[in-house]
Design a protein around this motif. Structure first.
Motif, PDB file in Angstrom:
ATOM      1  N   LYS A   1       0.833  -1.208   0.000  1.00  0.00           N
ATOM      2  CA  LYS A   1       0.000   0.000   0.000  1.00  0.00           C
ATOM      3  C   LYS A   1       0.869   1.259   0.000  1.00  0.00           C
ATOM      4  CE  LYS A   1      -4.071  -1.980   2.317  1.00  0.00           C
ATOM      5  NZ  LYS A   1      -4.949  -1.901   3.509  1.00  0.00           N
ATOM      6  N   VAL A   2       1.950   1.225   0.781  1.00  0.00           N
ATOM      7  CA  VAL A   2       2.880   2.364   0.808  1.00  0.00           C
ATOM      8  C   VAL A   2       3.532   2.542  -0.563  1.00  0.00           C
ATOM      9  CG1 VAL A   2       5.030   3.247   1.796  1.00  0.00           C
ATOM     10  CG2 VAL A   2       3.329   2.157   3.275  1.00  0.00           C
ATOM     11  N   THR A   3       3.970   1.424  -1.150  1.00  0.00           N
ATOM     12  CA  THR A   3       4.616   1.475  -2.471  1.00  0.00           C
ATOM     13  C   THR A   3       3.665   2.023  -3.523  1.00  0.00           C
ATOM     14  OG1 THR A   3       5.993  -0.428  -1.884  1.00  0.00           O
ATOM     15  CG2 THR A   3       5.808   0.114  -4.219  1.00  0.00           C
ATOM     16  N   LEU A   4       2.418   1.568  -3.486  1.00  0.00           N
ATOM     17  CA  LEU A   4       1.421   2.034  -4.446  1.00  0.00           C
ATOM     18  C   LEU A   4       1.145   3.527  -4.271  1.00  0.00           C
ATOM     19  CD1 LEU A   4      -0.593   1.364  -6.674  1.00  0.00           C
ATOM     20  CD2 LEU A   4      -2.259   0.755  -4.900  1.00  0.00           C
ATOM     21  N   ALA A   5       1.068   3.969  -3.028  1.00  0.00           N
ATOM     22  CA  ALA A   5       0.839   5.395  -2.761  1.00  0.00           C
ATOM     23  C   ALA A   5       1.997   6.242  -3.290  1.00  0.00           C
ATOM     24  CB  ALA A   5       0.662   5.622  -1.262  1.00  0.00           C
TER      25      ALA A   5
END
Length: 436
Positions: A214-218
């Motif tokens: 989720k952090v990477t996608l954000a």
């Protein structure tokens, strides 16, 4: 008598003079007036001529993946720009709001990842404590069991000799059985906690991986948005030229929105210009990569610039000029001179160096003749006589040939005929009327 003697003497003198005059006349008939020059050694550079068109070797297209309103365009096609110049201003307010939201979401996801990691550490610490307690309990129960097991063996021996009663033996047996059950239960509990710890670690790691994604996608969404407005200062909306160059084309207009499929600006670098040259098939084999080139012509405004042959096309092509077809080889010339007046699209003249020979015999080209078989030769004066010497040309530069030395015939300071009053042939006498 004296008269006869005088007459005889006069006749002899007349005959002698006549003979001398006749011999001189005959000799003059075989003598040719010539102009010669002394052969010298020099450096000869062979060149070929070609035409070419200036092109840009590198440039840059500025485009945007987001549709933004154009507030101002500061340049026109054909303008020169410097790296860092403001070439346009766009309305970036929508991008700024979107970027703020994405960055807020990114911060939230990073915080969640931190919380997940902390919870994982707490769970791990708790389970580690439980594992230690279960292990200690199992070890304690094992020691008790081992002690009772020894007591049971001793009691059986004592009972066999009548040292203890059957009831006493049964009590010890019961204690042993109870200790065994407690040890086995503590082992099961220890194994269960170990298994639970592994499952917990697996689950926690899975949650961490999910949150990390989720952090990477954000972060990826932020990067994609920034990439869509690459070249724009988001705070001010300024579009900055990334290179020194010339504005070749503009694809945006004030008051309109940028098109995500089209180039907004095409800027050509003037520091890396090339010339696309067309070399005739006759000269093509003598041109090699790395050959030096002199670039001139009307577009060069009287200047001469330097370049080198960068590449040569592997195949020839046919082109038609003024209804005449010819075969040419395309070559790419890198302009090495800096700060030229040349611009993409200019037509230029090229002198391509194909060979340089140092310290070679040098003769003027109009002294060289050719027989019916294409063999080249010169006439030289040797001890007052004309000699015909065949030559081998090694290089050509303008008015001069560089030739190979001919042993005992053609060497430095040989007198080569470049003008004669009559036709020349070997063996005639030469009257040198001018020498250079």
């Amino acid at each position: 008598m004296k008269k006869k003697l005088l007459t005889l003497i006069l006749i002899l003198i007349f005959a002698t003079i006549s003979t001398v005059l006749y011999i001189t006349y005959k000799s003059r008939q075989n003598e040719v007036n010539v102009k010669v020059f002394n052969v010298k050694k020099s450096n000869i550079t062979s060149t070929i001529s070609a035409k070419g068109t200036v092109k840009e070797e590198s440039g840059i297209n500025i485009s945007f993946k987001s549709s933004l309103k154009v507030l101002k365009v500061n340049v026109s096609e054909g303008d020169n720009v410097k790296k860092g110049d403001i070439i346009a201003i766009l309305d970036t307010k929508p991008i700024k709001l979107q970027l703020e939201q994405l960055r807020l979401n990114y911060d939230i996801e990073k915080k969640n990842l931190e919380l997940t990691n902390n919870q994982f550490k707490k769970n791990t610490l708790l389970l580690d404590t439980q594992i230690i307690d279960a292990k200690n309990n199992f070890e304690q129960k094992s020691l008790s069991f081992e002690s009772l097991e020894k007591d049971l063996y001793k009691s059986k021996d004592l009972y066999s000799i009548g040292a203890i009663s059957e009831n006493e033996l049964n009590d010890i047996q019961k204690s042993y059985d109870m200790a065994k059950i407690e040890m086995e239960n503590s082992k099961k509990k220890y194994d269960s906690i170990i298994l639970e710890n592994k499952e917990n670690e697996k689950n926690n790691q899975s949650q961490i991986d999910i949150q990390f994604q989720k952090v990477t996608l954000a972060k990826l969404k932020i990067d994609e948005l920034l990439e869509s407005v690459n070249g724009i200062d988001i705070d001010s909306g300024k579009v900055i030229s990334p290179i020194d160059g010339c504005v070749a084309s503009i694809g945006i207009k004030e008051g309109e929105y940028t098109n995500v499929e089209d180039s907004a600006f095409n800027i050509i670098s003037l520091n890396n210009l090339i010339v696309l040259a067309k070399i005739s098939e006759i000269d093509a084999n003598s041109v090699k990569e790395g050959n030096k080139v002199i670039i001139s012509g009307d577009s060069a405004a009287g200047n001469e610039y330097e370049g080198i042959v960068q590449s040569i096309a592997p195949c020839a092509i046919k082109e038609t000029i003024d209804n005449t077809e010819r075969t040419v080889i395309n070559a790419q010339i890198l302009i090495t001179s800096k700060n030229t007046v040349l611009k993409p699209g200019y037509n230029v003249d090229l002198q391509i160096t194909t060979k340089t020979i140092n310290n070679v015999l040098s003769i003027i080209t109009n002294a060289v003749r050719e027989d019916e078989n294409g063999n080249k030769y010169v006439y030289l004066v040797d001890n007052g006589k004309i000699r015909k010497i065949f030559i081998q040309i090694e290089a050509e530069s303008g008015m001069y040939y560089g030739i190979k030395e001919v042993e005992d015939s053609l060497r430095e300071n040989s007198k080569i005929i470049y003008y004669s009053s009559d036709d020349l042939r070997e063996g005639l006498s030469a009257n040198v009327i001018e020498e250079k």
